[in-house]
Design a protein around this motif. Structure first.
Motif, mmCIF file in Angstrom:
data_model
loop_
_atom_site.group_PDB
_atom_site.id
_atom_site.type_symbol
_atom_site.label_atom_id
_atom_site.label_comp_id
_atom_site.label_asym_id
_atom_site.label_seq_id
_atom_site.Cartn_x
_atom_site.Cartn_y
_atom_site.Cartn_z
ATOM 1 N N ALA A 1 25.813 -2.054 -4.223
ATOM 2 C CA ALA A 1 26.944 -1.212 -4.638
ATOM 3 C C ALA A 1 28.244 -2.028 -4.638
ATOM 4 O O ALA A 1 28.451 -2.874 -3.770
ATOM 5 N N PRO A 2 29.121 -1.835 -5.661
ATOM 6 C CA PRO A 2 29.015 -0.837 -6.736
ATOM 7 C C PRO A 2 28.414 -1.410 -8.022
ATOM 8 O O PRO A 2 28.665 -0.894 -9.101
ATOM 9 N N GLU A 3 27.668 -2.490 -7.915
ATOM 10 C CA GLU A 3 27.109 -3.152 -9.092
ATOM 11 C C GLU A 3 26.002 -2.291 -9.713
ATOM 12 O O GLU A 3 25.484 -1.375 -9.085
ATOM 13 N N THR A 4 25.649 -2.624 -10.967
ATOM 14 C CA THR A 4 24.629 -1.836 -11.664
ATOM 15 C C THR A 4 23.654 -2.754 -12.383
ATOM 16 O O THR A 4 23.900 -3.948 -12.574
ATOM 17 N N LEU B 1 14.855 -9.678 -14.893
ATOM 18 C CA LEU B 1 16.301 -9.459 -14.882
ATOM 19 C C LEU B 1 17.031 -10.784 -14.965
ATOM 20 O O LEU B 1 16.514 -11.835 -14.557
ATOM 21 N N ILE B 2 18.271 -10.747 -15.465
ATOM 22 C CA ILE B 2 19.148 -11.909 -15.468
ATOM 23 C C ILE B 2 20.517 -11.482 -14.979
ATOM 24 O O ILE B 2 20.986 -10.376 -15.291
ATOM 25 N N ASN B 3 21.156 -12.353 -14.191
ATOM 26 C CA ASN B 3 22.472 -12.046 -13.647
ATOM 27 C C ASN B 3 23.546 -12.371 -14.682
ATOM 28 O O ASN B 3 23.536 -13.437 -15.303
ATOM 29 N N THR B 4 24.503 -11.436 -14.879
ATOM 30 C CA THR B 4 25.547 -11.614 -15.894
ATOM 31 C C THR B 4 26.767 -12.349 -15.357
ATOM 32 O O THR B 4 27.654 -12.720 -16.131
ATOM 33 N N GLY B 5 26.853 -12.519 -14.040
ATOM 34 C CA GLY B 5 28.028 -13.152 -13.456
ATOM 35 C C GLY B 5 29.169 -12.195 -13.221
ATOM 36 O O GLY B 5 30.188 -12.570 -12.639
ATOM 37 N N LEU B 6 29.011 -10.951 -13.640
ATOM 38 C CA LEU B 6 30.069 -9.954 -13.458
ATOM 39 C C LEU B 6 29.961 -9.337 -12.075
ATOM 40 O O LEU B 6 28.885 -9.270 -11.478
ATOM 41 N N ASN C 1 30.809 -3.418 -12.894
ATOM 42 C CA ASN C 1 30.233 -3.868 -14.154
ATOM 43 C C ASN C 1 28.715 -3.988 -14.041
ATOM 44 O O ASN C 1 28.143 -3.926 -12.946
ATOM 45 N N SER C 2 28.059 -4.172 -15.197
ATOM 46 C CA SER C 2 26.617 -4.372 -15.216
ATOM 47 C C SER C 2 26.328 -5.797 -14.781
ATOM 48 O O SER C 2 26.378 -6.739 -15.573
ATOM 49 N N THR C 3 26.049 -5.970 -13.473
ATOM 50 C CA THR C 3 25.840 -7.296 -12.909
ATOM 51 C C THR C 3 24.491 -7.872 -13.299
ATOM 52 O O THR C 3 24.318 -9.087 -13.347
ATOM 53 N N TRP C 4 23.555 -6.989 -13.606
ATOM 54 C CA TRP C 4 22.211 -7.429 -13.994
ATOM 55 C C TRP C 4 21.819 -6.783 -15.313
ATOM 56 O O TRP C 4 22.141 -5.634 -15.566
ATOM 57 N N GLU C 5 21.148 -7.567 -16.145
ATOM 58 C CA GLU C 5 20.621 -7.060 -17.410
ATOM 59 C C GLU C 5 19.103 -7.173 -17.388
ATOM 60 O O GLU C 5 18.549 -8.119 -16.824
ATOM 61 N N ILE C 6 18.448 -6.191 -18.018
ATOM 62 C CA ILE C 6 16.997 -6.230 -18.149
ATOM 63 C C ILE C 6 16.633 -7.103 -19.340
ATOM 64 O O ILE C 6 17.054 -6.838 -20.475
ATOM 65 N N VAL C 7 15.871 -8.163 -19.080
ATOM 66 C CA VAL C 7 15.431 -9.065 -20.149
ATOM 67 C C VAL C 7 14.185 -8.506 -20.816
ATOM 68 O O VAL C 7 14.081 -8.470 -22.042
ATOM 69 N N SER C 8 13.234 -8.064 -20.007
ATOM 70 C CA SER C 8 11.999 -7.511 -20.559
ATOM 71 C C SER C 8 11.322 -6.641 -19.515
ATOM 72 O O SER C 8 11.558 -6.780 -18.318
ATOM 73 N N THR D 1 0.815 -1.224 0.000
ATOM 74 C CA THR D 1 0.000 0.000 0.000
ATOM 75 C C THR D 1 0.842 1.265 0.000
ATOM 76 O O THR D 1 0.372 2.338 0.386
ATOM 77 N N ALA D 2 2.098 1.163 -0.414
ATOM 78 C CA ALA D 2 2.995 2.331 -0.481
ATOM 79 C C ALA D 2 4.109 2.016 -1.467
ATOM 80 O O ALA D 2 4.250 0.869 -1.932
ATOM 81 N N ASN D 3 4.896 3.017 -1.804
ATOM 82 C CA ASN D 3 6.066 2.784 -2.648
ATOM 83 C C ASN D 3 7.017 1.829 -1.939
ATOM 84 O O ASN D 3 7.207 1.916 -0.722
ATOM 85 N N ALA D 4 7.610 0.923 -2.709
ATOM 86 C CA ALA D 4 8.447 -0.123 -2.117
ATOM 87 C C ALA D 4 9.867 -0.068 -2.658
ATOM 88 O O ALA D 4 10.123 0.507 -3.730
ATOM 89 N N VAL D 5 10.798 -0.686 -1.903
ATOM 90 C CA VAL D 5 12.196 -0.794 -2.311
ATOM 91 C C VAL D 5 12.599 -2.261 -2.218
ATOM 92 O O VAL D 5 12.483 -2.880 -1.154
ATOM 93 N N PHE D 6 13.047 -2.847 -3.350
ATOM 94 C CA PHE D 6 13.552 -4.211 -3.395
ATOM 95 C C PHE D 6 15.055 -4.143 -3.625
ATOM 96 O O PHE D 6 15.526 -3.351 -4.452
ATOM 97 N N ASN D 7 15.812 -4.996 -2.917
ATOM 98 C CA ASN D 7 17.266 -5.014 -3.030
ATOM 99 C C ASN D 7 17.731 -6.337 -3.627
ATOM 100 O O ASN D 7 17.351 -7.418 -3.158
ATOM 101 N N LEU D 8 18.570 -6.237 -4.673
ATOM 102 C CA LEU D 8 19.129 -7.424 -5.313
ATOM 103 C C LEU D 8 20.312 -7.943 -4.500
ATOM 104 O O LEU D 8 21.029 -7.163 -3.862
ATOM 105 N N PRO D 9 20.558 -9.256 -4.534
ATOM 106 C CA PRO D 9 21.706 -9.799 -3.795
ATOM 107 C C PRO D 9 23.013 -9.418 -4.464
ATOM 108 O O PRO D 9 23.082 -9.220 -5.675
ATOM 109 N N ALA D 10 24.080 -9.330 -3.655
ATOM 110 C CA ALA D 10 25.402 -9.023 -4.200
ATOM 111 C C ALA D 10 25.926 -10.221 -4.982
ATOM 112 O O ALA D 10 25.706 -11.383 -4.617
ATOM 113 N N ALA D 11 26.619 -9.954 -6.081
ATOM 114 C CA ALA D 11 27.169 -11.028 -6.906
ATOM 115 C C ALA D 11 28.289 -11.755 -6.158
ATOM 116 O O ALA D 11 28.920 -11.202 -5.250
#
Length: 376
Positions: free
Chosen positions: A108-111, A128-133, A137-144, A70-80
């Motif tokens: 941080a400092p991933e993107t 999203l998909i993880n690049t392994g980097l 580097n761009s650790t995550w890429e947008i698939v769709s 019921t409010a704006n949310a923040v999701f955090n991705l795991p560190a590579a």
């Protein structure tokens, strides 16, 4: 013991009916001839998680996460992870089922495609998909990224052609661009056109063109220095403020009246707005200095020339009740008048009573009326 072996055999038999291992090390599920590393002839199930809290850390157990808060949310991705335990290829789908936003942050400092965070708008999703980097580097890429309704619209200054959303369209609501301390730059060889989509003649080197048609007031600049009659003045760096700087000198810039003067005082009765046959052509709004001269010989009366709605340019009152005709003085007079708009303004006349002058325009020189602009 025999009972346990029998039970194990039953389990292996069930698995054998579903898995077929090929000689090429491919795994087939419900297919005898797998053509890929894993070939599944059937449906696939992955973990589905519904989240209501406004903060959530994605983990190895997540695959599809739906937000229903019921409010704006923040999701955090795991560190590579570098080396053993690297989860290159892990995919997350984030679905926003609300009218709020979900901000997805990378560690941080991933993107994410070069960005430290992305926003999933209301009722939309992103995969999203993880690049392994690791590192910067761009650790995550947008698939769709897509709308939950499956329908895309581009409004409020945008238009859409197929899947291409373009800048340019009708504003459907009041719009404010809050720069929040950031610069908004428009560069290149193009122009900014306001009120028109056609570059007018003479604007080859202009960067900003405002076309307000025939309406006055196309440009308004307020900085606290503006005052009536002021002009916009630049300093050595091009910084402009309003000032009372004189724009022209008297010199030889005088403009003469137009038309042919006719005697407006021939009628026996007094009158106002009497035609004189002359007018002045004012090229631009501003303050103008007028000078004029005429000789009128008459017994007691009042005579004057004026511009309707602006002011008089010459005026003489009866100074004596003597029945003998006299020359009305001063012959030569000056005035300062303000014109709010350019145009052709007729000069008309007035007299107060029934007296018809015995002499009109008999001076040397004869009647004159000229003017010069001296300030905006």
């Amino acid at each position: 013991m025999i009972k346990k072996i029998t039970k194990l055999g039953q389990i292996l038999g069930v698995l054998a009916s579903s898995f077929v291992f090929s000689q090429a090390s491919n795994i087939g599920i419900n297919t005898p001839n797998p053509g890929s590393t894993i070939d599944i002839n059937g449906s696939i199930a992955a973990n589905y998680t519904a989240i209501n809290t406004a903060s959530y850390n994605l983990n190895s157990a997540d695959f599809h996460v739906s937000y229903n808060g019921t409010a704006n949310a923040v999701f955090n991705l795991p560190a590579a992870i570098n080396g053993v335990g690297n989860f290159k290829g892990r995919m997350y789908t984030i679905k926003n089922n609300t009218n709020f936003t979900v901000t997805l942050n990378s560690a941080a400092p991933e993107t994410i495609n070069g960005n430290t965070s992305i926003v999933v708008p209301a009722n939309q999703s992103i995969q999203l998909i993880n690049t392994g980097l690791t590192g910067t580097n761009s650790t995550w890429e947008i698939v769709s990224a897509s709308s939950s309704a499956g329908n895309y619209t581009a409004s409020n200054g945008l238009s859409i052609s197929g899947t291409d959303v373009k800048l340019g369209g009708t504003l459907s609501q009041p719009t404010n661009i809050a720069t929040a301390g950031n610069n908004l730059s428009i560069n290149g060889t193009g122009k900014i056109l306001v009120g028109t989509n056609t570059v007018p003649a003479g604007s080859a080197n202009s960067k900003i063109v405002i076309d307000n048609g025939t309406d006055n007031g196309a440009l308004q600049i307020k900085d606290g220095t503006q005052q009536l009659g002021y002009v916009l003045t630049s300093d050595a760096n091009g910084l402009a403020t309003w000032s009372s700087t004189v724009t022209t000198a008297f010199a030889n810039n005088w403009t003469k009246y137009t038309g042919t003067l006719t005697n407006p005082f021939t009628g026996n009765a007094g009158g106002d707005n009497l035609p004189t046959g002359i007018s002045v052509n004012i090229p631009a709004k501003g303050w103008y200095f007028f000078r004029s001269g005429i000789t009128i010989t008459s017994s007691c009366n009042d005579y004057w020339f004026y511009i309707g709605g602006i002011g008089e340019v010459w005026k003489a009152y009866c100074g004596t009740a003597s029945p003998d005709p006299i020359n009305f003085v001063p012959r030569d007079q000056t005035r300062v008048l303000y014109f709010a708009a350019p145009g052709i303004y007729p000069v008309v006349a007035h007299k107060t009573n029934f007296v018809v002058p015995t002499g009109f325009n008999g001076g040397n020189p004869v009647f004159y009326l000229d003017f010069v602009k001296f300030q905006n």
